[in-house]
Scaffold this motif. Structure first.
Motif, mmCIF file in Angstrom:
data_model
loop_
_atom_site.group_PDB
_atom_site.id
_atom_site.type_symbol
_atom_site.label_atom_id
_atom_site.label_comp_id
_atom_site.label_asym_id
_atom_site.label_seq_id
_atom_site.Cartn_x
_atom_site.Cartn_y
_atom_site.Cartn_z
ATOM 1 N N LEU A 3 0.822 -1.205 0.000
ATOM 2 C CA LEU A 3 0.000 0.000 0.000
ATOM 3 C C LEU A 3 0.857 1.255 0.000
ATOM 4 O O LEU A 3 0.571 2.219 -0.722
ATOM 5 N N ILE A 4 1.904 1.261 0.789
ATOM 6 C CA ILE A 4 2.800 2.418 0.790
ATOM 7 C C ILE A 4 3.546 2.509 -0.538
ATOM 8 O O ILE A 4 3.724 3.595 -1.102
ATOM 9 N N SER A 5 3.948 1.365 -1.082
ATOM 10 C CA SER A 5 4.627 1.368 -2.383
ATOM 11 C C SER A 5 3.702 1.880 -3.476
ATOM 12 O O SER A 5 4.168 2.439 -4.476
ATOM 13 N N GLY A 6 2.381 1.690 -3.288
ATOM 14 C CA GLY A 6 1.419 2.152 -4.277
ATOM 15 C C GLY A 6 1.410 3.646 -4.458
ATOM 16 O O GLY A 6 0.916 4.151 -5.470
ATOM 17 N N LEU A 60 -6.157 1.706 -5.355
ATOM 18 C CA LEU A 60 -6.870 2.847 -4.782
ATOM 19 C C LEU A 60 -5.913 3.842 -4.127
ATOM 20 O O LEU A 60 -6.282 4.992 -3.882
ATOM 21 N N MET A 61 -4.699 3.408 -3.817
ATOM 22 C CA MET A 61 -3.695 4.335 -3.309
ATOM 23 C C MET A 61 -3.253 5.247 -4.447
ATOM 24 O O MET A 61 -2.988 4.797 -5.556
ATOM 25 N N SER A 62 -3.195 6.536 -4.182
ATOM 26 C CA SER A 62 -2.874 7.495 -5.239
ATOM 27 C C SER A 62 -1.406 7.390 -5.637
ATOM 28 O O SER A 62 -0.516 7.713 -4.846
ATOM 29 N N CYS A 63 -1.164 6.938 -6.866
ATOM 30 C CA CYS A 63 0.195 6.751 -7.351
ATOM 31 C C CYS A 63 0.732 8.043 -7.955
ATOM 32 O O CYS A 63 0.002 9.026 -8.114
ATOM 33 N N ALA A 119 -9.203 2.402 0.313
ATOM 34 C CA ALA A 119 -8.554 1.092 0.213
ATOM 35 C C ALA A 119 -8.887 0.235 1.432
ATOM 36 O O ALA A 119 -9.161 -0.972 1.310
ATOM 37 N N LEU A 120 -8.879 0.847 2.606
ATOM 38 C CA LEU A 120 -9.201 0.099 3.818
ATOM 39 C C LEU A 120 -10.664 -0.345 3.832
ATOM 40 O O LEU A 120 -10.978 -1.485 4.207
ATOM 41 N N LEU A 121 -11.566 0.537 3.419
ATOM 42 C CA LEU A 121 -12.987 0.179 3.393
ATOM 43 C C LEU A 121 -13.251 -0.916 2.361
ATOM 44 O O LEU A 121 -14.030 -1.847 2.614
ATOM 45 N N PHE A 125 -13.002 11.458 -9.281
ATOM 46 C CA PHE A 125 -13.055 10.370 -10.264
ATOM 47 C C PHE A 125 -11.703 9.678 -10.366
ATOM 48 O O PHE A 125 -11.615 8.443 -10.362
ATOM 49 N N TYR A 126 -10.633 10.461 -10.433
ATOM 50 C CA TYR A 126 -9.307 9.873 -10.607
ATOM 51 C C TYR A 126 -8.736 9.297 -9.318
ATOM 52 O O TYR A 126 -7.774 8.525 -9.367
ATOM 53 N N VAL A 127 -9.295 9.649 -8.171
ATOM 54 C CA VAL A 127 -8.888 8.970 -6.935
ATOM 55 C C VAL A 127 -9.266 7.499 -7.008
ATOM 56 O O VAL A 127 -8.519 6.614 -6.580
ATOM 57 N N PHE A 128 -10.447 7.218 -7.581
ATOM 58 C CA PHE A 128 -10.992 5.854 -7.558
ATOM 59 C C PHE A 128 -10.830 5.101 -8.879
ATOM 60 O O PHE A 128 -10.855 3.874 -8.888
#
Length: 704
Positions: A393-396, A425-428, A470-472, A657-660
């Motif tokens: 997740l952190i690498s994402g 879902l993590m913002s890259c 991501a958690l949800l 939109f771009y977050v998801f």
């Protein structure tokens, strides 16, 4: 001796193995897959002498040769198979001198396999800080193999390491007696295995018995034969492994007692331990992490802005100069409105991406990132994730593709699958150009309390939204994907260290180069295709569109007429018609046909959105070649209302939109490769796009 011998670096996580690899190979390292498996490996040439260059392979970090995950499995799969192309001529086992008792377990196992070994004593400075002294000469006599003192961070000890490697290549030195000989405990079992599989090493025969199901070099018939041997001798693997570990640690305890002097009082805490009392605190730990995140996103905006403005202005100036100096025609338009506008739309964000990777690299180098993983583990478990999920997740935040590949360290299948599905879902970093350009349009560039930039706070909010979602999503998937497997999170915390600036610089350079190269190739191809689609239309539709504008009764100024003609021609082009075709679907989100073109093109990669918008608005604009893409977006008008097109409602709708949204074909391909099925990439695509559409719809209508 082979002309290009293989030197394997092996060690526990955080022992300094990768630092030594960087010292030996420098900028000549390369990344690929181990033969036959999709586990990443780093390798590179090491010039031992003028006549001899070795191939150094950095094996995944493990605590023992008994694997608990896919990436750990490759270590034993190589060391137990002399026919493997990465089987080492010499294994350099890198150990943390401040925790020799634990590190020597892996060393004794590798040595018992019959691999020529060198023990590299690293982190001796940390040991000295803890008032520990390791006698390397005495340790070499106790172990029966060469022992070299090194400092992987500074490169100290590389020359003695070269000499030791040369010595092992020319005349391998092996310990006289196994640290643990299974032939003493299970003589008949080992004898049968050695005879049936032509093995000469007792401990290797034991690994055939215990790990044959995971060995890729054994066929089904050979694995069945080992199952028969286990049944014949009624071999109990867990009991035998437990006995082996106890025996090894007894021998190791004697070695440590003979070679390590510890003068530190038992109750004296190190400064790392004192810091951890605060950083791992159940309250202050999270508060400090939130503050660190806030500072990172503030810095991304504040430090990068002057560089971004310079690149933005420079690209616009170059575009204008090329149009003035080159002859008019399709090739000039392709170069300026197509290629330069598209690629320039990405180059402008290099400073922000570089600062993001710089700050993340500093956190990793200092040792703080490991603390983040530990405190986040407390939250992860409540949502059904393994603590090891924190790493992907952190690498994402950098890129979802290597982050998904990093899930191989997760032991249970369900936890690994859930992590794969929620990691995008993590913002890259590919989303960063979209975030920054839209935030700059609708969020004021002002400070709160004289310290915090509002734009930086907005950027941090989008990243936190990705984490929360991501958690949800993981929690929902936990309820859907039932499993009885239990997962565990074990991580050794490294000591705090000053960052190695050469390693930080190397990380930033490699990350930015990869981003620009990967994004640049895609954007270049899409920019060319998009320019063609936006510059030509079916039949004489574009000529007729221009004639209609010229035939209007109301006279227009020259600049306004040129802009109107360019806009109408774009709308009549192939790209414009396609945008109008999908416009009914995206209109509820507030988007027009121009945004629709950018949405479709960004399925190749998210960052293409900005390059596409640069191309679209360059083609659809008249004579203002010196205007930057941000200014073009600010000047864009809604043809229905005449007001600004990029209102806060529209900009925030696009941001959400771009977050998801799952707008990255590479991520879907990585999910397919890791799950070995198209089912899960399709699940990932459908649920993320549905979430993106619904969230953007609610955002737009709430703010309108």
């Amino acid at each position: 001796m082979k002309s290009s011998p293989v030197i394997a670096l092996v060690g526990n996580p955080n022992a300094g193995k990768s630092s030594l690899f960087n010292q030996l190979t420098g900028l000549r390292q390369k990344t690929g897959n181990f033969p036959g498996v999709t586990v990443d490996k780093k390798s590179g040439p090491w010039s031992i002498t003028d006549q001899l260059t070795a191939n150094v392979v950095d094996l995944p970090g493990v605590y023992s040769i008994y694997p608990k995950s896919l990436d750990e499995q490759i270590v034993t799969d190589i060391l137990a198979n002399p026919a493997h192309p990465d089987y080492p001529d010499v294994a350099v086992v890198v150990v943390d001198a401040s925790n020799l008792h634990r590190n020597l377990l892996l060393f004794t196992q590798i040595a018992d396999l019959g691999v020529p070994v060198i023990l590299a004593l690293n982190m001796l400075d940390v040991a000295r800080q803890q008032a520990k002294d390791v006698n390397a000469v005495r340790l070499a006599m106790q172990l029966g193999v060469p022992v070299v003192r090194i400092n992987a961070r500074t490169g100290e000890g590389i020359e003695p390491l070269k000499k030791a490697v040369l010595g092992q290549l020319r005349k391998p030195t092996l310990q006289e007696k196994l640290f643990f000989d299974p032939g003493e405990e299970a003589a008949d079992l080992i004898a049968d295995t050695k005879a049936q599989y032509q093995l000469g090493n007792n401990y290797l025969a034991l690994q055939y018995v215990i790990q044959h199901d995971g060995f890729t070099f054994l066929n089904h018939q050979q694995q069945a034969g080992l199952d028969a041997i286990i049944t014949k001798h009624q071999f109990n693997e867990p009991t035998f492994q437990a006995g082996e570990t106890i025996t090894r640690y007894k021998r190791i305890a004697n070695v440590v007692a003979e070679t390590v002097t510890d003068q530190r009082p038992a109750d004296q805490a190190t400064w790392t331990q004192k810091l951890d009392r605060v950083l791992l605190h159940p309250v202050w730990g999270y508060a400090i992490f939130a503050l660190v995140l806030m500072l990172i996103f503030q810095a991304i905006f504040a430090w990068a802005q002057p560089f971004m403005d310079g690149i933005d202005t420079g690209v616009a100036w170059l575009n204008g100069r090329l149009k003035d100096s080159l002859p008019e025609g399709p090739l000039t338009d392709l170069l300026t409105d197509g290629i330069l506008a598209g690629v320039g739309g990405i180059l402008v964000f290099i400073p922000q991406i570089a600062f993001l990777f710089l700050l993340v690299a500093l956190l990793e180098e200092s040792g703080y990132m490991s603390r983040v993983m530990v405190i986040m583990d407390r939250i992860m478990r409540k949502f059904g994730l393994n603590g090891r999920s924190v790493v992907p997740l952190i690498s994402g935040v950098a890129c979802a593709v290597p982050a998904i590949m990093a899930t191989r360290s997760i032991g249970t299948r369900r936890d690994r699958l859930i992590t794969i599905l929620v990691t995008p879902l993590m913002s890259c970093s590919a989303r960063l150009p979209i975030y920054t350009i839209l935030i700059a349009l609708v969020v004021p560039n002002q400070r709160v309390l004289g310290i915090f930039n509002v734009q930086g706070l907005a950027l941090m909010g989008l990243y936190l939204l990705g984490l929360v979602s991501a958690l949800l999503a993981a929690y929902v998937l936990k309820l859907v994907l039932r499993s009885k497997e239990r997962s565990f999170f074990i991580m050794e915390l490294p000591t705090f260290k000053l960052p190695r600036w050469n390693h930080v610089a190397l990380t930033v350079w490699e990350s930015v180069r990869a981003f620009v190269w990967e994004a640049g190739r895609v954007i270049l191809a899409i920019s060319i295709v998009l320019w063609v689609l936006a510059s030509y239309g079916p039949g004489d539709s574009m000529q007729r569109a221009e004639e209609q504008v010229r035939q209007q009764s109301q006279p227009l100024a020259a600049d306004e007429l040129a802009n109107r003609i360019a806009s109408e021609r774009l709308e009549a082009s192939y790209a414009g018609r396609f945008g109008h075709f999908i416009e009914p679907v995206i209109r509820p989100l507030g988007y027009d046909w121009k945004i629709g073109i950018a949405l479709i093109s960004s399925f190749a990669a998210r960052e293409v959105f900005v390059g596409t918008m640069s191309t679209i608005y360059s083609i659809g604009t008249g004579d203002d070649e010196g205007v930057t893409i941000r200014e073009r977006l600010r000047q864009e008008r809604n043809p229905q209302t005449g007001d600004r097109m990029y209102t806060p409602a529209l900009a925030w709708s696009l941001l959400i939109f771009y977050v998801f949204a799952m707008m990255c074909m590479s991520t879907l391909a990585a999910t397919h490769r890791e799950t070995k099925s198209w089912k899960w990439p399709m699940v990932q695509l459908v649920y993320m796009m549905a979430l993106a559409y619904g969230a953007a719809f609610v955002t737009y209508h709430s703010l309108s």
